[in-house]
Scaffold this motif. Structure first.
Motif, PDB file in Angstrom:
ATOM      1  N   VAL A  62     -79.695 -17.523   3.222  1.00 45.30           N
ATOM      2  CA  VAL A  62     -78.641 -17.124   4.175  1.00 45.30           C
ATOM      3  C   VAL A  62     -78.523 -18.174   5.294  1.00 45.30           C
ATOM      4  O   VAL A  62     -77.670 -18.050   6.163  1.00 45.30           O
ATOM      5  CB  VAL A  62     -78.899 -15.718   4.785  1.00 45.30           C
ATOM      6  CG1 VAL A  62     -78.700 -14.632   3.749  1.00 45.30           C
ATOM      7  CG2 VAL A  62     -80.269 -15.621   5.413  1.00 45.30           C
ATOM      8  N   GLY A  63     -79.377 -19.188   5.243  1.00 46.21           N
ATOM      9  CA  GLY A  63     -79.443 -20.190   6.312  1.00 46.21           C
ATOM     10  C   GLY A  63     -78.190 -21.023   6.497  1.00 46.21           C
ATOM     11  O   GLY A  63     -77.978 -21.596   7.572  1.00 46.21           O
ATOM     12  N   LYS A  64     -77.318 -21.077   5.461  1.00 47.25           N
ATOM     13  CA  LYS A  64     -76.089 -21.875   5.575  1.00 47.25           C
ATOM     14  C   LYS A  64     -74.902 -21.051   6.066  1.00 47.25           C
ATOM     15  O   LYS A  64     -73.787 -21.559   6.153  1.00 47.25           O
ATOM     16  CB  LYS A  64     -75.753 -22.505   4.216  1.00 47.25           C
ATOM     17  CG  LYS A  64     -76.749 -23.601   3.819  1.00 47.25           C
ATOM     18  CD  LYS A  64     -76.440 -24.118   2.434  1.00 47.25           C
ATOM     19  CE  LYS A  64     -77.543 -25.070   1.966  1.00 47.25           C
ATOM     20  NZ  LYS A  64     -77.408 -25.394   0.534  1.00 47.25           N
ATOM     21  N   LEU A  65     -75.163 -19.761   6.368  1.00 49.76           N
ATOM     22  CA  LEU A  65     -74.084 -18.897   6.874  1.00 49.76           C
ATOM     23  C   LEU A  65     -73.953 -19.121   8.385  1.00 49.76           C
ATOM     24  O   LEU A  65     -74.434 -18.334   9.198  1.00 49.76           O
ATOM     25  CB  LEU A  65     -74.377 -17.432   6.545  1.00 49.76           C
ATOM     26  CG  LEU A  65     -74.514 -17.083   5.056  1.00 49.76           C
ATOM     27  CD1 LEU A  65     -74.938 -15.632   4.870  1.00 49.76           C
ATOM     28  CD2 LEU A  65     -73.210 -17.339   4.302  1.00 49.76           C
ATOM     29  N   LYS A  66     -73.290 -20.193   8.739  1.00 50.34           N
ATOM     30  CA  LYS A  66     -73.205 -20.614  10.147  1.00 50.34           C
ATOM     31  C   LYS A  66     -72.419 -19.642  11.023  1.00 50.34           C
ATOM     32  O   LYS A  66     -72.592 -19.609  12.226  1.00 50.34           O
ATOM     33  CB  LYS A  66     -72.581 -22.009  10.232  1.00 50.34           C
ATOM     34  CG  LYS A  66     -73.455 -23.081   9.570  1.00 50.34           C
ATOM     35  CD  LYS A  66     -72.958 -24.473   9.861  1.00 50.34           C
ATOM     36  CE  LYS A  66     -73.787 -25.529   9.141  1.00 50.34           C
ATOM     37  NZ  LYS A  66     -75.205 -25.524   9.548  1.00 50.34           N
ATOM     38  N   LYS A  67     -71.537 -18.832  10.399  1.00 53.29           N
ATOM     39  CA  LYS A  67     -70.710 -17.900  11.176  1.00 53.29           C
ATOM     40  C   LYS A  67     -71.326 -16.494  11.256  1.00 53.29           C
ATOM     41  O   LYS A  67     -70.764 -15.603  11.890  1.00 53.29           O
ATOM     42  CB  LYS A  67     -69.315 -17.794  10.546  1.00 53.29           C
ATOM     43  CG  LYS A  67     -68.544 -19.120  10.574  1.00 53.29           C
ATOM     44  CD  LYS A  67     -67.194 -18.960   9.906  1.00 53.29           C
ATOM     45  CE  LYS A  67     -66.461 -20.297   9.836  1.00 53.29           C
ATOM     46  NZ  LYS A  67     -65.157 -20.159   9.147  1.00 53.29           N
ATOM     47  N   LEU A  68     -72.471 -16.298  10.590  1.00 53.65           N
ATOM     48  CA  LEU A  68     -73.085 -14.964  10.544  1.00 53.65           C
ATOM     49  C   LEU A  68     -73.488 -14.493  11.943  1.00 53.65           C
ATOM     50  O   LEU A  68     -74.231 -15.165  12.646  1.00 53.65           O
ATOM     51  CB  LEU A  68     -74.312 -14.984   9.624  1.00 53.65           C
ATOM     52  CG  LEU A  68     -74.906 -13.616   9.259  1.00 53.65           C
ATOM     53  CD1 LEU A  68     -73.957 -12.820   8.379  1.00 53.65           C
ATOM     54  CD2 LEU A  68     -76.249 -13.773   8.564  1.00 53.65           C
ATOM     55  N   GLU A  69     -72.975 -13.290  12.321  1.00 53.99           N
ATOM     56  CA  GLU A  69     -73.263 -12.735  13.646  1.00 53.99           C
ATOM     57  C   GLU A  69     -74.220 -11.541  13.582  1.00 53.99           C
ATOM     58  O   GLU A  69     -74.958 -11.291  14.526  1.00 53.99           O
ATOM     59  CB  GLU A  69     -71.943 -12.301  14.312  1.00 53.99           C
ATOM     60  CG  GLU A  69     -71.025 -13.481  14.614  1.00 53.99           C
ATOM     61  CD  GLU A  69     -69.685 -13.036  15.193  1.00 53.99           C
ATOM     62  OE1 GLU A  69     -69.547 -11.835  15.545  1.00 53.99           O
ATOM     63  OE2 GLU A  69     -68.779 -13.882  15.293  1.00 53.99           O
ATOM     64  N   TYR A  70     -74.170 -10.800  12.460  1.00 47.92           N
ATOM     65  CA  TYR A  70     -75.002  -9.598  12.362  1.00 47.92           C
ATOM     66  C   TYR A  70     -75.613  -9.518  10.960  1.00 47.92           C
ATOM     67  O   TYR A  70     -74.902  -9.506   9.964  1.00 47.92           O
ATOM     68  CB  TYR A  70     -74.134  -8.359  12.650  1.00 47.92           C
ATOM     69  CG  TYR A  70     -74.832  -7.018  12.484  1.00 47.92           C
ATOM     70  CD1 TYR A  70     -76.197  -6.857  12.713  1.00 47.92           C
ATOM     71  CD2 TYR A  70     -74.104  -5.879  12.115  1.00 47.92           C
ATOM     72  CE1 TYR A  70     -76.821  -5.629  12.561  1.00 47.92           C
ATOM     73  CE2 TYR A  70     -74.716  -4.642  11.962  1.00 47.92           C
ATOM     74  CZ  TYR A  70     -76.080  -4.523  12.178  1.00 47.92           C
ATOM     75  OH  TYR A  70     -76.692  -3.306  12.032  1.00 47.92           O
ATOM     76  N   LEU A  71     -76.936  -9.467  10.916  1.00 47.89           N
ATOM     77  CA  LEU A  71     -77.653  -9.331   9.645  1.00 47.89           C
ATOM     78  C   LEU A  71     -78.504  -8.066   9.692  1.00 47.89           C
ATOM     79  O   LEU A  71     -79.370  -7.920  10.552  1.00 47.89           O
ATOM     80  CB  LEU A  71     -78.551 -10.551   9.393  1.00 47.89           C
ATOM     81  CG  LEU A  71     -79.468 -10.492   8.152  1.00 47.89           C
ATOM     82  CD1 LEU A  71     -78.653 -10.383   6.870  1.00 47.89           C
ATOM     83  CD2 LEU A  71     -80.386 -11.709   8.101  1.00 47.89           C
ATOM     84  N   ASN A  72     -78.248  -7.144   8.752  1.00 48.52           N
ATOM     85  CA  ASN A  72     -79.011  -5.894   8.681  1.00 48.52           C
ATOM     86  C   ASN A  72     -79.819  -5.887   7.380  1.00 48.52           C
ATOM     87  O   ASN A  72     -79.277  -5.760   6.287  1.00 48.52           O
ATOM     88  CB  ASN A  72     -78.069  -4.686   8.711  1.00 48.52           C
ATOM     89  CG  ASN A  72     -78.824  -3.374   8.878  1.00 48.52           C
ATOM     90  OD1 ASN A  72     -79.977  -3.251   8.471  1.00 48.52           O
ATOM     91  ND2 ASN A  72     -78.176  -2.388   9.471  1.00 48.52           N
ATOM     92  N   VAL A  73     -81.143  -6.055   7.533  1.00 54.30           N
ATOM     93  CA  VAL A  73     -82.052  -6.009   6.375  1.00 54.30           C
ATOM     94  C   VAL A  73     -83.104  -4.904   6.580  1.00 54.30           C
ATOM     95  O   VAL A  73     -84.243  -5.021   6.149  1.00 54.30           O
ATOM     96  CB  VAL A  73     -82.738  -7.373   6.115  1.00 54.30           C
ATOM     97  CG1 VAL A  73     -81.825  -8.319   5.384  1.00 54.30           C
ATOM     98  CG2 VAL A  73     -83.256  -8.002   7.393  1.00 54.30           C
ATOM     99  N   ALA A  74     -82.704  -3.827   7.245  1.00 52.53           N
ATOM    100  CA  ALA A  74     -83.617  -2.697   7.472  1.00 52.53           C
ATOM    101  C   ALA A  74     -84.039  -2.097   6.135  1.00 52.53           C
ATOM    102  O   ALA A  74     -83.317  -2.196   5.141  1.00 52.53           O
ATOM    103  CB  ALA A  74     -82.921  -1.636   8.325  1.00 52.53           C
TER     104      ALA A  74
END
Length: 404
Positions: A62-74
């Motif tokens: 997921v490291g190349k997702l430069k626009k990612l603002e919210y990651l939910n891995v609960a």
């Protein structure tokens, strides 16, 4: 293991006309995903990514997702925080109810300068003495930790005590990692035991079949199958009871083992259900002496007409009006006709011999009935006459005859 597939991503991208390249938000929760991959190649524009309640052991790809603002891995099996440095716009990270025990791995989040909210509730690291102080002092950009706002005074105090808190955290972390190493060994041992036990059961079932016992089995097959089914149910119940009652620590391994066990049981049940579904009852269509019988398993009304003017026999079989033609299989033989209606045989002995190759089968447009025209084998020369018929044939529904 199950990983993220393109088909899965497209199905979950219905709101974006199934286009994945321009996708900004996707929900892949509860998909039993065990490996996180491909998303950074397929969905470069992602801003919101929901992956909660899967079996993901590691944050990756997921490291190349430069626009990612919210990651939910609960609710996953994640043990350390890593590989997020490239998510330059990350503002919110939810790791609730994972297995993060390597608390020092949060130092990798220093590079995510826009990170404002972090959730670590339900992770082993939250039990460490000085947990909150360590996180607050390490990540200066954070505004909220576990839904609680970080006050300025709290940050100042955390920074003052940072060296000794950091030392305490390191010690607790080392103790936790040793415990985890033991848990992994124990899980490996338990898995091997289960594998060996299964192997022994298979060998005892297959290896003990001497020629005598095989003959015996053939002799008493019906009773044997019933008995085997009963014993299998007893064995399954016993195995289930043992599995669920055995005390095991809550670890990524036990969570994965539970999932695999449930899957195994589900597949076994599906297999039994499928095999039972495929078992078709044996209908007697021809006697041992070779006599063809009249059979009407689908219990349909029918009429057999001798059309002397056209020198043919016509069968009108009242199949259900809305039944799809693909569910009918017609087989005309010289002395009888057989029609499989949804796999159920209708068979009728004909009053005289017919020509299978010249026969035709059609659906009536008005009633939906199956009408089979079978020219007689014995030629009769008649004067040509106009013959009117009440049956309108639908050419598009013409059945392919299956003449042997």
């Amino acid at each position: 293991f199950l990983s993220v597939t393109e088909d899965l991503v497209r199905r979950r991208a219905e709101h974006n006309n199934c286009e994945i390249f321009s996708l900004e938000e996707i929900s892949l929760h509860q998909q039993e995903i065990e490996k996180l991959e491909y998303l950074d190649k397929w969905c470069r524009d992602l801003k919101i990514l929901y992956l909660q309640n899967n079996l993901i052991p590691k944050i990756e790809n997921v490291g190349k997702l430069k626009k990612l603002e919210y990651l939910n891995v609960a609710l996953n099996n994640i043990e350390r925080i890593e590989n997020l440095e490239g998510c330059e716009e990350l503002k919110k990270l939810d790791l609730t109810a994972n297995f993060v025990g390597e608390l020092s791995s949060i130092e990798s989040l220093k590079y995510n300068i826009h990170l404002k909210e972090l959730f670590l509730m339900g992770n082993p690291c939250t039990e460490f003495e000085g947990y909150r102080q360590f996180v607050v002092a390490t990540l200066h950009q954070l505004k909220f930790l576990d839904s609680k706002e970080i006050e300025r005074s709290e940050r100042i105090q955390a920074l003052q005590n940072y060296p000794e808190v950091k030392q305490k955290i390191r010690e607790q972390e080392q103790a936790y990692l040793l415990k985890r190493a033991r848990e992994k060994e124990e899980a490996q041992r338990r898995m091997q035991e289960r594998k060996d036990k299964k192997q022994k059961q298979m060998e005892s079932k297959l290896g003990c079949d001497s020629p005598d016992s095989l003959q015996n089995k053939e002799k008493h097959q019906a009773e044997g199958n019933r008995e085997q089914e009963m014993w299998r149910t007893v064995d399954d119940d016993e195995e289930d009871r043992r599995f669920w009652e055995e005390p095991t620590p809550y670890t990524p391994e036990s969570r994965l083992e539970t999932h695999r066990y449930i899957e195994e049981k589900r597949r076994a049940k599906d297999s039994i259900r499928y095999s039972k579904k495929r078992e078709k009852p044996l209908w007697t269509l021809v006697t041992a002496e070779g006599k063809v019988l009249n059979v009407n398993v689908p219990k349909l009304h029918f009429s057999l007409k001798d059309d002397e003017e056209n020198n043919q026999i016509i069968l009108d079989l009242a199949v259900y009006r809305h039944m799809d033609t693909s569910l009918l299989d017609v087989d005309v033989q010289p002395t009888y006709i057989q029609v499989l209606v949804k796999g159920k045989p209708f068979q009728l002995v004909l009053p005289e011999e017919v020509k299978p190759d010249s026969s035709s089968a059609k659906r009536s447009q008005t009633t939906g009935h199956l009408v089979v025209s079978m020219p007689k084998a014995k030629e009769i020369i008649l004067a040509k006459q106009k013959v009117s018929t009440s049956i309108k044939d639908s050419d598009c529904n013409t059945l392919k005859k299956n003449a042997r």
